[in-house]
Design a protein around this motif. Structure first.
Motif, PDB file in Angstrom:
ATOM      1  N   ASN A  44       0.834  -1.191   0.000  1.00  0.00           N
ATOM      2  CA  ASN A  44       0.000   0.000   0.000  1.00  0.00           C
ATOM      3  C   ASN A  44       0.877   1.252   0.000  1.00  0.00           C
ATOM      4  OD1 ASN A  44      -1.854   2.021   0.394  1.00  0.00           O
ATOM      5  ND2 ASN A  44      -2.896   1.034   2.123  1.00  0.00           N
ATOM      6  N   PRO A  45       0.831   2.064  -1.050  1.00  0.00           N
ATOM      7  CA  PRO A  45       1.689   3.255  -1.103  1.00  0.00           C
ATOM      8  C   PRO A  45       1.412   4.248   0.020  1.00  0.00           C
ATOM      9  CG  PRO A  45       0.031   3.298  -2.850  1.00  0.00           C
ATOM     10  CD  PRO A  45      -0.018   1.938  -2.252  1.00  0.00           C
ATOM     11  N   TRP A  46       0.236   4.172   0.640  1.00  0.00           N
ATOM     12  CA  TRP A  46      -0.064   5.076   1.736  1.00  0.00           C
ATOM     13  C   TRP A  46       0.780   4.794   2.978  1.00  0.00           C
ATOM     14  CZ3 TRP A  46      -2.967   9.433   2.309  1.00  0.00           C
ATOM     15  CH2 TRP A  46      -3.716   9.828   1.208  1.00  0.00           C
ATOM     16  N   TRP A  47       1.371   3.613   3.027  1.00  0.00           N
ATOM     17  CA  TRP A  47       2.258   3.273   4.139  1.00  0.00           C
ATOM     18  C   TRP A  47       3.715   3.610   3.829  1.00  0.00           C
ATOM     19  CZ3 TRP A  47       0.350   2.583   8.728  1.00  0.00           C
ATOM     20  CH2 TRP A  47      -0.917   2.006   8.908  1.00  0.00           C
ATOM     21  N   LEU A  48       3.975   4.234   2.691  1.00  0.00           N
ATOM     22  CA  LEU A  48       5.345   4.605   2.321  1.00  0.00           C
ATOM     23  C   LEU A  48       6.286   3.403   2.440  1.00  0.00           C
ATOM     24  CD1 LEU A  48       5.744   8.106   4.052  1.00  0.00           C
ATOM     25  CD2 LEU A  48       5.125   7.618   1.695  1.00  0.00           C
ATOM     26  N   TYR A  49       5.977   2.362   1.679  1.00  0.00           N
ATOM     27  CA  TYR A  49       6.747   1.124   1.802  1.00  0.00           C
ATOM     28  C   TYR A  49       8.213   1.290   1.417  1.00  0.00           C
ATOM     29  CZ  TYR A  49       5.215   1.009  -3.108  1.00  0.00           C
ATOM     30  OH  TYR A  49       4.919   1.325  -4.416  1.00  0.00           O
ATOM     31  N   PHE A  50       8.549   2.385   0.728  1.00  0.00           N
ATOM     32  CA  PHE A  50       9.953   2.640   0.397  1.00  0.00           C
ATOM     33  C   PHE A  50      10.691   3.300   1.569  1.00  0.00           C
ATOM     34  CE2 PHE A  50       7.265   6.104  -1.107  1.00  0.00           C
ATOM     35  CZ  PHE A  50       7.823   7.207  -0.494  1.00  0.00           C
ATOM     36  N   TRP A  51       9.974   3.546   2.678  1.00  0.00           N
ATOM     37  CA  TRP A  51      10.568   4.186   3.851  1.00  0.00           C
ATOM     38  C   TRP A  51      10.097   3.473   5.115  1.00  0.00           C
ATOM     39  CZ3 TRP A  51       9.458   9.930   5.540  1.00  0.00           C
ATOM     40  CH2 TRP A  51      10.489  10.369   6.378  1.00  0.00           C
ATOM     41  N   PRO A  52      10.346   2.171   5.210  1.00  0.00           N
ATOM     42  CA  PRO A  52       9.804   1.389   6.334  1.00  0.00           C
ATOM     43  C   PRO A  52      10.382   1.805   7.687  1.00  0.00           C
ATOM     44  CG  PRO A  52      11.376   0.088   5.087  1.00  0.00           C
ATOM     45  CD  PRO A  52      11.150   1.337   4.295  1.00  0.00           C
ATOM     46  N   GLN A  53      11.599   2.348   7.694  1.00  0.00           N
ATOM     47  CA  GLN A  53      12.221   2.721   8.962  1.00  0.00           C
ATOM     48  C   GLN A  53      11.560   3.935   9.605  1.00  0.00           C
ATOM     49  OE1 GLN A  53      13.596   2.783   6.016  1.00  0.00           O
ATOM     50  NE2 GLN A  53      14.770   4.675   5.647  1.00  0.00           N
ATOM     51  N   HIS A  54      10.611   4.538   8.900  1.00  0.00           N
ATOM     52  CA  HIS A  54       9.909   5.701   9.450  1.00  0.00           C
ATOM     53  C   HIS A  54       8.922   5.305  10.537  1.00  0.00           C
ATOM     54  CE1 HIS A  54       8.062   9.667   9.564  1.00  0.00           C
ATOM     55  NE2 HIS A  54       6.872   9.126   9.375  1.00  0.00           N
ATOM     56  N   TYR A  55       8.505   4.036  10.553  1.00  0.00           N
ATOM     57  CA  TYR A  55       7.457   3.606  11.487  1.00  0.00           C
ATOM     58  C   TYR A  55       8.051   2.863  12.674  1.00  0.00           C
ATOM     59  CZ  TYR A  55       4.529   4.588   7.449  1.00  0.00           C
ATOM     60  OH  TYR A  55       3.918   5.196   6.392  1.00  0.00           O
ATOM     61  N   ASN A  56       7.478   3.116  13.817  1.00  0.00           N
ATOM     62  CA  ASN A  56       7.854   2.414  15.036  1.00  0.00           C
ATOM     63  C   ASN A  56       6.604   1.752  15.599  1.00  0.00           C
ATOM     64  OD1 ASN A  56       8.741   1.524  17.554  1.00  0.00           O
ATOM     65  ND2 ASN A  56      10.056   3.311  17.881  1.00  0.00           N
ATOM     66  N   VAL A  57       6.546   0.445  15.491  1.00  0.00           N
ATOM     67  CA  VAL A  57       5.366  -0.301  15.951  1.00  0.00           C
ATOM     68  C   VAL A  57       5.614  -0.965  17.294  1.00  0.00           C
ATOM     69  CG1 VAL A  57       4.520  -0.690  13.609  1.00  0.00           C
ATOM     70  CG2 VAL A  57       6.065  -2.354  14.654  1.00  0.00           C
ATOM     71  N   SER A  58       6.693  -0.562  17.970  1.00  0.00           N
ATOM     72  CA  SER A  58       6.989  -1.159  19.276  1.00  0.00           C
ATOM     73  C   SER A  58       5.876  -0.887  20.277  1.00  0.00           C
ATOM     74  CB  SER A  58       8.315  -0.610  19.819  1.00  0.00           C
ATOM     75  OG  SER A  58       9.379  -0.879  18.943  1.00  0.00           O
ATOM     76  N   GLY A  59       5.268   0.297  20.185  1.00  0.00           N
ATOM     77  CA  GLY A  59       4.178   0.620  21.103  1.00  0.00           C
ATOM     78  C   GLY A  59       2.982  -0.290  20.927  1.00  0.00           C
ATOM     79  N   THR A  60       2.646  -0.580  19.670  1.00  0.00           N
ATOM     80  CA  THR A  60       1.518  -1.481  19.413  1.00  0.00           C
ATOM     81  C   THR A  60       1.819  -2.883  19.926  1.00  0.00           C
ATOM     82  OG1 THR A  60       0.972  -0.211  17.424  1.00  0.00           O
ATOM     83  CG2 THR A  60      -0.003  -2.396  17.629  1.00  0.00           C
ATOM     84  N   LYS A  61       3.054  -3.328  19.716  1.00  0.00           N
ATOM     85  CA  LYS A  61       3.443  -4.646  20.223  1.00  0.00           C
ATOM     86  C   LYS A  61       3.402  -4.674  21.753  1.00  0.00           C
ATOM     87  CE  LYS A  61       6.395  -5.814  16.271  1.00  0.00           C
ATOM     88  NZ  LYS A  61       7.782  -6.099  15.825  1.00  0.00           N
ATOM     89  N   ALA A  62       3.805  -3.565  22.376  1.00  0.00           N
ATOM     90  CA  ALA A  62       3.760  -3.492  23.839  1.00  0.00           C
ATOM     91  C   ALA A  62       2.321  -3.531  24.341  1.00  0.00           C
ATOM     92  CB  ALA A  62       4.452  -2.217  24.315  1.00  0.00           C
ATOM     93  N   LEU A  63       1.411  -2.871  23.620  1.00  0.00           N
ATOM     94  CA  LEU A  63      -0.004  -2.900  24.002  1.00  0.00           C
ATOM     95  C   LEU A  63      -0.563  -4.315  23.916  1.00  0.00           C
ATOM     96  CD1 LEU A  63      -1.173   0.335  22.155  1.00  0.00           C
ATOM     97  CD2 LEU A  63      -1.149  -0.007  24.634  1.00  0.00           C
ATOM     98  N   ILE A  64      -0.164  -5.042  22.878  1.00  0.00           N
ATOM     99  CA  ILE A  64      -0.612  -6.431  22.733  1.00  0.00           C
ATOM    100  C   ILE A  64      -0.079  -7.281  23.884  1.00  0.00           C
ATOM    101  CG2 ILE A  64      -0.435  -8.506  21.302  1.00  0.00           C
ATOM    102  CD1 ILE A  64      -0.335  -6.650  18.857  1.00  0.00           C
ATOM    103  N   GLY A  65       1.216  -7.139  24.172  1.00  0.00           N
ATOM    104  CA  GLY A  65       1.808  -7.909  25.261  1.00  0.00           C
ATOM    105  C   GLY A  65       1.205  -7.568  26.607  1.00  0.00           C
ATOM    106  N   SER A  66       0.976  -6.283  26.836  1.00  0.00           N
ATOM    107  CA  SER A  66       0.376  -5.844  28.095  1.00  0.00           C
ATOM    108  C   SER A  66      -1.028  -6.416  28.254  1.00  0.00           C
ATOM    109  CB  SER A  66       0.329  -4.319  28.131  1.00  0.00           C
ATOM    110  OG  SER A  66      -0.459  -3.847  29.203  1.00  0.00           O
ATOM    111  N   ALA A  67      -1.841  -6.316  27.203  1.00  0.00           N
ATOM    112  CA  ALA A  67      -3.212  -6.830  27.274  1.00  0.00           C
ATOM    113  C   ALA A  67      -3.220  -8.338  27.493  1.00  0.00           C
ATOM    114  CB  ALA A  67      -3.964  -6.471  25.997  1.00  0.00           C
ATOM    115  N   ALA A  68      -2.308  -9.044  26.840  1.00  0.00           N
ATOM    116  CA  ALA A  68      -2.231 -10.495  27.015  1.00  0.00           C
ATOM    117  C   ALA A  68      -1.856 -10.855  28.452  1.00  0.00           C
ATOM    118  CB  ALA A  68      -1.227 -11.086  26.032  1.00  0.00           C
ATOM    119  N   ALA A  69      -0.897 -10.123  29.014  1.00  0.00           N
ATOM    120  CA  ALA A  69      -0.468 -10.390  30.388  1.00  0.00           C
ATOM    121  C   ALA A  69      -1.602 -10.134  31.376  1.00  0.00           C
ATOM    122  CB  ALA A  69       0.746  -9.525  30.730  1.00  0.00           C
ATOM    123  N   VAL A  70      -2.290  -9.005  31.203  1.00  0.00           N
ATOM    124  CA  VAL A  70      -3.401  -8.680  32.106  1.00  0.00           C
ATOM    125  C   VAL A  70      -4.521  -9.714  31.973  1.00  0.00           C
ATOM    126  CG1 VAL A  70      -5.196  -6.989  32.628  1.00  0.00           C
ATOM    127  CG2 VAL A  70      -2.883  -6.221  32.125  1.00  0.00           C
TER     128      VAL A  70
END
Length: 207
Positions: A44-70
């Motif tokens: 999807n060009p809207w995600w700027l696939y030629f610039w993947p390092q622009h995104y940080n999804v660590s927060g989303t992964k942390a939310l998933i891990g936190s919700a799973a733990a709780v």
């Protein structure tokens, strides 16, 4: 003074049950946004696939891990709390509450702070939330594109991303109430047990 601990136990169980239900909802929404990102990032060009390092999804992964733990810890607490034999084991119930609620409190607090810090790094580095919320109302030049080739679903992803963060914050608040209720319930149970024991001793002396 007579104190009935049953309402306190019920209130504590209800609060932890609400935290569990909300954690499951956060887990589902956060996992969905990450799945969409992973699926569309390279096409999807809207995600700027030629610039993947622009995104940080660590927060989303942390939310998933936190919700799973709780979710897991809340289930452990509720299973123990709803066992009839556990009702009479006041200290054991309090210790189980401490061992399950306290780690959940710490995890959710750290996760909310971490996600907030990452969101504040935009626009230098974007998260799924900051990116989708910024461009959810923008429209591609060519209308009618498939969802994996446009930003038609950015509004939903923005809403789900925000829900994940604020939902986790709400879970933290519910767990805080649950921790307070654990202490109040334990004190009420010990007070009532002491009162019953003293009344029994007095009755024994009188007889």
């Amino acid at each position: 003074m007579k104190i009935n601990p049953a309402p306190f136990r019920l209130a504590q169980t209800v609060v932890i049950g609400l935290a569990l239900a909300l954690s499951i909802a956060v887990l589902g929404t956060a996992a969905h946004t990450l799945a969409v990102f992973n699926k569309q990032q390279t096409v999807n060009p809207w995600w700027l696939y030629f610039w993947p390092q622009h995104y940080n999804v660590s927060g989303t992964k942390a939310l998933i891990g936190s919700a799973a733990a709780v979710t897991v810890l809340s289930i452990i607490y509720l299973v123990f709390a709803l066992v009839p034999q556990a009702v009479q084991r006041h200290t054991a119930r309090a210790l189980v509450a401490l061992a399950t609620i306290l780690p959940s409190l710490l995890v959710t607090l750290i996760t909310v702070i971490f996600a907030h810090i990452l969101n504040n790094n935009a626009p230098e580095y974007d998260t799924i939330q900051t990116w989708t919320c910024r461009y959810k109302d923008s429209r591609p030049l060519q209308r009618g594109l498939p969802t994996d080739m446009g930003n038609d679903n950015f509004g939903q992803l923005c809403m789900e991303s925000r829900f994940s963060v604020y939902g986790t914050l709400t879970v933290f608040l519910l767990l805080g109430i649950g921790m307070v209720m654990s202490i109040v319930t334990w004190v009420a149970e010990k007070w009532e047990a002491r009162r019953v024991r003293k009344e029994g001793e007095i009755d024994g002396m009188q007889s």
